[in-house]
Design a protein around this motif. Structure first.
Motif, PDB file in Angstrom:
ATOM      1  N   ASN A  14       2.503  -3.651  -0.490  1.00 24.97           N
ATOM      2  CA  ASN A  14       2.730  -5.086  -0.623  1.00 24.97           C
ATOM      3  C   ASN A  14       1.847  -5.670  -1.719  1.00 24.97           C
ATOM      4  OD1 ASN A  14       4.496  -5.204   1.598  1.00 24.97           O
ATOM      5  ND2 ASN A  14       2.798  -5.490   3.022  1.00 24.97           N
ATOM      6  N   PHE A  15       2.380  -6.659  -2.405  1.00 22.32           N
ATOM      7  CA  PHE A  15       1.597  -7.518  -3.294  1.00 22.32           C
ATOM      8  C   PHE A  15       1.739  -8.925  -2.725  1.00 22.32           C
ATOM      9  CE2 PHE A  15       2.484  -4.661  -7.225  1.00 22.32           C
ATOM     10  CZ  PHE A  15       1.473  -3.796  -6.837  1.00 22.32           C
ATOM     11  N   ASP A  16       0.630  -9.536  -2.346  1.00 22.12           N
ATOM     12  CA  ASP A  16       0.662 -10.888  -1.767  1.00 22.12           C
ATOM     13  C   ASP A  16       1.661 -10.980  -0.612  1.00 22.12           C
ATOM     14  OD1 ASP A  16      -1.243 -11.793  -3.615  1.00 22.12           O
ATOM     15  OD2 ASP A  16       0.326 -12.235  -5.096  1.00 22.12           O
ATOM     16  N   ASP A  17       1.570 -10.039   0.306  1.00 21.77           N
ATOM     17  CA  ASP A  17       2.427  -9.991   1.499  1.00 21.77           C
ATOM     18  C   ASP A  17       3.913  -9.811   1.189  1.00 21.77           C
ATOM     19  OD1 ASP A  17       0.282 -10.207   3.291  1.00 21.77           O
ATOM     20  OD2 ASP A  17       0.275 -12.394   3.087  1.00 21.77           O
ATOM     21  N   ARG A  18       4.233  -9.441  -0.038  1.00 18.42           N
ATOM     22  CA  ARG A  18       5.623  -9.185  -0.426  1.00 18.42           C
ATOM     23  C   ARG A  18       5.772  -7.688  -0.690  1.00 18.42           C
ATOM     24  NH1 ARG A  18       6.492  -9.902  -5.709  1.00 18.42           N
ATOM     25  NH2 ARG A  18       8.211  -8.584  -6.216  1.00 18.42           N
ATOM     26  N   PRO A  19       6.701  -6.999  -0.009  1.00 20.26           N
ATOM     27  CA  PRO A  19       6.855  -5.555  -0.248  1.00 20.26           C
ATOM     28  C   PRO A  19       7.411  -5.271  -1.641  1.00 20.26           C
ATOM     29  CG  PRO A  19       8.537  -6.337   1.280  1.00 20.26           C
ATOM     30  CD  PRO A  19       7.626  -7.502   1.002  1.00 20.26           C
ATOM     31  N   VAL A  20       6.679  -4.459  -2.375  1.00 17.44           N
ATOM     32  CA  VAL A  20       7.133  -4.022  -3.701  1.00 17.44           C
ATOM     33  C   VAL A  20       7.735  -2.624  -3.573  1.00 17.44           C
ATOM     34  CG1 VAL A  20       6.376  -3.496  -6.054  1.00 17.44           C
ATOM     35  CG2 VAL A  20       5.393  -5.430  -4.831  1.00 17.44           C
ATOM     36  N   VAL A  21       7.142  -1.816  -2.723  1.00 15.26           N
ATOM     37  CA  VAL A  21       7.683  -0.520  -2.317  1.00 15.26           C
ATOM     38  C   VAL A  21       7.876  -0.657  -0.809  1.00 15.26           C
ATOM     39  CG1 VAL A  21       7.174   1.938  -2.080  1.00 15.26           C
ATOM     40  CG2 VAL A  21       6.475   0.713  -4.160  1.00 15.26           C
ATOM     41  N   ASP A  22       9.082  -0.415  -0.330  1.00 17.48           N
ATOM     42  CA  ASP A  22       9.387  -0.753   1.057  1.00 17.48           C
ATOM     43  C   ASP A  22       9.978   0.433   1.821  1.00 17.48           C
ATOM     44  OD1 ASP A  22       9.615  -2.422   3.268  1.00 17.48           O
ATOM     45  OD2 ASP A  22      11.494  -3.325   2.578  1.00 17.48           O
ATOM     46  N   HIS A  23       9.187   0.993   2.728  1.00 21.80           N
ATOM     47  CA  HIS A  23       9.618   2.044   3.650  1.00 21.80           C
ATOM     48  C   HIS A  23      10.220   3.257   2.940  1.00 21.80           C
ATOM     49  CE1 HIS A  23       9.343  -1.519   6.283  1.00 21.80           C
ATOM     50  NE2 HIS A  23       8.832  -0.620   7.114  1.00 21.80           N
ATOM     51  N   VAL A  24       9.474   3.847   2.029  1.00 23.60           N
ATOM     52  CA  VAL A  24       9.943   5.000   1.264  1.00 23.60           C
ATOM     53  C   VAL A  24       9.545   6.291   1.974  1.00 23.60           C
ATOM     54  CG1 VAL A  24       9.700   6.263  -0.917  1.00 23.60           C
ATOM     55  CG2 VAL A  24       9.877   3.771  -0.927  1.00 23.60           C
ATOM     56  N   ASP A  25      10.504   7.197   2.097  1.00 22.62           N
ATOM     57  CA  ASP A  25      10.266   8.548   2.584  1.00 22.62           C
ATOM     58  C   ASP A  25      10.471   9.493   1.409  1.00 22.62           C
ATOM     59  OD1 ASP A  25       9.877   7.929   5.338  1.00 22.62           O
ATOM     60  OD2 ASP A  25      12.051   7.767   5.608  1.00 22.62           O
ATOM     61  N   LEU A  26       9.540  10.414   1.220  1.00 20.21           N
ATOM     62  CA  LEU A  26       9.627  11.355   0.102  1.00 20.21           C
ATOM     63  C   LEU A  26       8.813  12.588   0.446  1.00 20.21           C
ATOM     64  CD1 LEU A  26      10.401  11.946  -2.914  1.00 20.21           C
ATOM     65  CD2 LEU A  26       8.229  10.853  -3.531  1.00 20.21           C
ATOM     66  N   ARG A  27       9.340  13.726   0.087  1.00 22.37           N
ATOM     67  CA  ARG A  27       8.635  14.994   0.282  1.00 22.37           C
ATOM     68  C   ARG A  27       8.723  15.763  -1.030  1.00 22.37           C
ATOM     69  NH1 ARG A  27       7.807  18.396   4.954  1.00 22.37           N
ATOM     70  NH2 ARG A  27       7.638  20.537   4.245  1.00 22.37           N
ATOM     71  N   VAL A  28       7.571  16.170  -1.568  1.00 24.67           N
ATOM     72  CA  VAL A  28       7.507  16.916  -2.815  1.00 24.67           C
ATOM     73  C   VAL A  28       6.919  18.288  -2.509  1.00 24.67           C
ATOM     74  CG1 VAL A  28       6.593  17.000  -5.157  1.00 24.67           C
ATOM     75  CG2 VAL A  28       7.141  14.784  -4.117  1.00 24.67           C
ATOM     76  N   GLN A  29       7.695  19.326  -2.826  1.00 25.46           N
ATOM     77  CA  GLN A  29       7.241  20.692  -2.611  1.00 25.46           C
ATOM     78  C   GLN A  29       7.033  21.368  -3.958  1.00 25.46           C
ATOM     79  OE1 GLN A  29       9.842  21.107   1.419  1.00 25.46           O
ATOM     80  NE2 GLN A  29       9.546  22.959   0.281  1.00 25.46           N
TER      81      GLN A  29
END
Length: 164
Positions: A14-29
């Protein structure tokens, strides 16, 4: 976390209580090549900075493999122009040996610039320098944030071939 180098679950920034990246799932192998795409302002760089530990995570989990070495090529590099800085000195600031630095510069085709000023490099030369600095770390994970930013079309083709 099994073999993953990096794993995100419901990661939010969040930036100032605003989601900039929101609930991201990622797996890097190991061996993965992942491209994050989206319009300007979508949070791509913010996501990368969260993974690198540069940007605090607001919610969710971020798990990094133990002893993971990351090489990072930022979107752009801003250096104080009044600070004299040669390519050699810039590379040595990475904490790698002179030999490791020269090897990395050779891999990226800019070893001839060792004594040149970082401030006088072209866009393509600067990106190759940043890639060399990242490679000198011998990373387990290489993170590139718009590596062809500010590079002409011929330089972009050459840079992507080098990355490949």
């Amino acid at each position: 976390m099994t073999d993953a180098l990096v794993e995100l679950h419901q990661l939010t920034v969040n930036f100032d209580d605003r989601p900039v990246v929101d609930h991201v799932d990622l797996r890097v192998q190991r061996g993965d090549i992942i491209t994050i795409i989206g319009p300007n302002g979508a949070g791509k760089t913010t996501l990368i900075k969260a993974i690198l530990g540069i940007q605090p995570v607001s919610d969710g989990t971020l798990t990094i493999a133990p002893r993971l070495t990351i090489g990072y090529v930022p979107q752009h590099l801003t250096l104080e122009t009044t600070l004299p800085l040669s390519v050699k000195r810039f590379m040595l600031l990475s904490g790698r040996s002179h030999q490791e630095c020269v090897e990395a510069l050779t891999k990226t085709g800019v070893e001839h610039l060792l004594d040149a000023s970082v401030h006088r490099l072209s866009g393509g030369e600067k990106q190759r320098l940043l890639l060399a600095r990242a490679l000198a770390r011998r990373p387990d994970l290489l993170v590139l944030d718009e590596p062809a930013q500010g590079v002409d079309i011929n330089g972009q083709a050459s840079l992507y071939e080098l990355i490949r």
